[in-house]
Write an enzyme that holds these catalytic residues in place. Sequence first.
Site: not given
Length: 507
Positions: A14-17, A40, A48, A51, A79, A346
Amino acid sequence: MTDSSIKNIVIVGGGTAGWMAAAAFAKVLGGRYAIQLIESDEIGIVGVGEATVPHLKLFNNLLGIDEAEFVRRTQGSFKLGIQFDDWGRIGSRYFHSFGAIGHDLGLLPFHQYWLKARRQGKAAADIGAYSLNAVAAAQGKFMVSASDVAPTSPLANIAYAYHFDAGLYARFLREYAERLGVRRLEGRIVDVALHPDSGFVEAVTLASGVRVAGDLFVDCSGFRGLLIEQALRTGYDDFSRWLPCDRAVAVACEKVGPPTPYTHSIARGAGWQWRIPLQHRTGNGYVYSSAHISDDEAAATLLSNLDGRPLGEPRLLRFTAGMRRKFWNRNVVALGLASGFMEPLESTSIYLVQSGIAKFLNLFPWGDFDPVLTERYNEQSIFEYERIRDFLILHYHATERSDTPFWDACRRMSIPPQLAQTIRLFRDSGRFFRQGEEMFALVSWVQVMLGQGIVPESYHPLVDQVAQSDMEGYLASVGKVIANCVQAMPSHAAFIERCCAAVPVPA
């Protein structure tokens, strides 16, 4: 062939990706495929990457996400670029801004005329004085593009990105994807089954014993690369000889004052520290070389350089900068940390997920997975990673610093031939030529090369075709227009309060 033989898409992690992939596939593929995502709760996410670069607006627009809701839900801020302190030398400062610098005149970019004026002592202002983003950031100003101004006004085309809580963004996208039919499966994968002849992934088995079969697998399992590496043994190209930082410590701290409309990057003795302001807190981290500083020393350095009280203990992350030798191998496509790692200097990590998704959808396969598709995907991905890699190397190598062993080694290291040629060309007469569809364009390279102390020995000869008085008037008018536009902008904090203030987070 009249119909795709791919029926089931399985996203591992999962996560952002993972949730970016799930949301994009669900939206673009329109329900023609069964999409399942396995994650899981036992396995944490890195989280982290708070940005971004302006490209994320395009991704959210593709999904039809309302910007104000997105910013509120992710406790986000805006930003305009990145401020770099102490990189070229101790005491130096420059701003890598998004968007235009001045405006082109004839065939030549603005900075060529600025270079001539600087050589003549006619332009006292830094190159940032001709960037709306840089001037606005220094004054804490922000607004989105205005529709009621002339199309030629800098206020009509403001380039910006976001700071946000990556965990909240993943949750936001999960809700979106599940509304479109994506099915989430909770569980830890304990086995991967490969086809005995083709070597394709056939299924994964969860600790509960549930077997999940698929035709196409998307590996978003993080640094482990559960499918792309552990199962398929794809291989990894290590960039650490050019990008020496291999660890980071990260911690959030209390918000102190209004959020700045930029990311702050401060060079330290063995790496650099980030500062990312959100509405409810500030994200901080120290990216460093373990060969030059211990983990405890790095954590102490970070904690002694926070704006506010830390909101927990620093988390340690270990990584090796580099990329998979194949990003698409058999019927597995790797995204996010499973595909490789570019340190957050970056803010390219989330962009690379987005770019990978876009390339894959453009090359979406029939069930036979024609090698011409995978080869083109891998060629484009490798090119993109290598050019971003070179842009990051530039920050480390182009420095006058020799005050610590880390910076002295960076200054002296050998660099990739293409980057060396790019630097030589710019040092000669301020010229830069973008390679294909690489992510960073002329304005980014010019700002960083100038900021890091690479001063061109001359300028483009066609500049001399413009009369001296016309050139001076051109520079003065650009600076005046930028200053007037920034004066008309509200503060970053006021804009957020008016348009997208989030619900305060309980203490």
